[in-house]
Scaffold this motif. Sequence first.
Motif, PDB file in Angstrom:
ATOM      1  N   ASP A 112     -12.498  28.976  25.191  1.00 31.14           N
ATOM      2  CA  ASP A 112     -12.873  27.556  25.253  1.00 31.14           C
ATOM      3  C   ASP A 112     -11.769  26.706  25.868  1.00 31.14           C
ATOM      4  O   ASP A 112     -12.037  25.794  26.652  1.00 31.14           O
ATOM      5  CB  ASP A 112     -13.200  27.028  23.852  1.00 31.14           C
ATOM      6  CG  ASP A 112     -14.342  27.766  23.205  1.00 31.14           C
ATOM      7  OD1 ASP A 112     -15.429  27.810  23.806  1.00 31.14           O
ATOM      8  OD2 ASP A 112     -14.154  28.308  22.091  1.00 31.14           O
ATOM      9  N   LEU A 167     -11.307  19.500  24.593  1.00 29.32           N
ATOM     10  CA  LEU A 167     -12.715  19.753  24.285  1.00 29.32           C
ATOM     11  C   LEU A 167     -13.572  18.493  24.366  1.00 29.32           C
ATOM     12  O   LEU A 167     -14.778  18.543  24.126  1.00 29.32           O
ATOM     13  CB  LEU A 167     -12.848  20.355  22.878  1.00 29.32           C
ATOM     14  CG  LEU A 167     -12.277  21.769  22.689  1.00 29.32           C
ATOM     15  CD1 LEU A 167     -12.309  22.146  21.209  1.00 29.32           C
ATOM     16  CD2 LEU A 167     -13.051  22.783  23.527  1.00 29.32           C
ATOM     17  N   GLY A 197     -16.990  27.942  31.430  1.00 27.59           N
ATOM     18  CA  GLY A 197     -16.954  27.350  30.095  1.00 27.59           C
ATOM     19  C   GLY A 197     -15.573  27.157  29.510  1.00 27.59           C
ATOM     20  O   GLY A 197     -15.440  26.970  28.293  1.00 27.59           O
ATOM     21  N   THR A 198     -14.540  27.154  30.355  1.00 28.42           N
ATOM     22  CA  THR A 198     -13.160  27.037  29.875  1.00 28.42           C
ATOM     23  C   THR A 198     -12.530  25.728  30.329  1.00 28.42           C
ATOM     24  O   THR A 198     -12.542  25.402  31.517  1.00 28.42           O
ATOM     25  CB  THR A 198     -12.300  28.211  30.391  1.00 28.42           C
ATOM     26  OG1 THR A 198     -12.879  29.443  29.950  1.00 28.42           O
ATOM     27  CG2 THR A 198     -10.877  28.116  29.872  1.00 28.42           C
ATOM     28  N   VAL A 256     -13.339  27.706  17.819  1.00 26.98           N
ATOM     29  CA  VAL A 256     -12.632  27.424  19.069  1.00 26.98           C
ATOM     30  C   VAL A 256     -11.787  28.632  19.442  1.00 26.98           C
ATOM     31  O   VAL A 256     -11.021  29.152  18.617  1.00 26.98           O
ATOM     32  CB  VAL A 256     -11.747  26.175  18.934  1.00 26.98           C
ATOM     33  CG1 VAL A 256     -11.043  25.881  20.263  1.00 26.98           C
ATOM     34  CG2 VAL A 256     -12.557  24.977  18.480  1.00 26.98           C
ATOM     35  N   ILE A 292     -18.159  22.641  19.217  1.00 23.93           N
ATOM     36  CA  ILE A 292     -18.011  24.082  19.089  1.00 23.93           C
ATOM     37  C   ILE A 292     -17.506  24.383  17.672  1.00 23.93           C
ATOM     38  O   ILE A 292     -16.490  23.846  17.230  1.00 23.93           O
ATOM     39  CB  ILE A 292     -17.010  24.618  20.126  1.00 23.93           C
ATOM     40  CG1 ILE A 292     -17.456  24.244  21.544  1.00 23.93           C
ATOM     41  CG2 ILE A 292     -16.844  26.127  19.997  1.00 23.93           C
ATOM     42  CD1 ILE A 292     -16.421  24.534  22.607  1.00 23.93           C
TER      43      ILE A 292
END
Length: 376
Positions: free
Chosen positions: A78, A313, A100-101, A5, A2
Amino acid sequence: MISRVRVWLNRTYAENVFFMDQLRKNPSDRAVEIHATHGDADSPVLAAADTADLEPEGLSPAGYVEYALDQCQRRGIDVFVPRLHQSAIVAHRADFAAVGTALLAPPPEAVAVFEDKVIAYEAVQAVGVPVPPWYRVRTADELVAAVEELEADGHKACFKPASGAGGVGFRVITRAPFSLSHLNGFPSPYVPLDVVVEALTQAEESVDWLVMPRLEQPEVSVDCLTGPDNRLRLAVGRTKNGRRRGFTLHEQWLEPARLIAEGFGLHYLSNIQFRMFGDRPVLMDVNTRPAGGLHQLSLCGVNAPWAAVQLALGEDPGVMAPPFLGQDYTVVSGPRPLRAVSLPQQREVSEPLPAMPAPAMAEPVVSEAAASALPL
């Protein structure tokens, strides 16, 4: 990977303005945007964030989870660093992943162990970590019996809630009768036993306290970063002895912290606190969240908040060691800007605060929460 962020901190401590600063100044030179929410419109974390919302009051844990999921989806979060309602939130990790977290918090099993200090003490004893003597009390008679047993062994007794964070509710028992000496100077944690017994006798609600000997300094808080594979990536002890603070990598502190962090799966950031009982360190408390003083590891050349976000992540930073140990230091309070206009702090339904840029200013040192400075 990503490119930008987006990180959310919910109803967190004022000291975490420094957590936010470290994320922005990360060694990977990645763009980081920070979302913050709080129940107090004048919280400095709201002013320091890129975007902020005032949290609605009165939500149940389940209701808060729904609110959090909506925040994550609408704000494109994120990584979520939950403090308020952490146990309810981590139980829904899959739901957050679906929007998506990633949650920067341990699994629910680990959080549950350390919500109750009695369960925590029993659990860590089973893996070989020493703990002080303790008594769980709910009545005045149980309190008096516990205090008398500790005093018979030559210890000064103290108590704190069986569940809770920091130094909230911590008191030291004294036999001195209440007098003007208790009203001179600043308020202290010392309370006469007879006053506490009288309060318990008259109370219409029960208490759930842990009574234990007053532990001695130094206090050592070990900040840990643990991967979802239960392997420790970083452990550094922050020492506290009066005003003097410092750092340590001595195994008498790090080894029991490692046993706890790895053995109980305290994924991502945790803080494990020890004090002295006689001539040996014993466990004082375990926090399944980043400590307010975590930013102080920057004096050792370590950016722990960013390493934790990387880990969340899936960008494993690997095993880390501080390149050096910073010199001894102290903490002092200093100013921090607030939003120009305050909002009502109590609302059944709150409106979002507008997006705002992070303030550009020098970084004064802000002290840790006053309660955490109380001696145990």
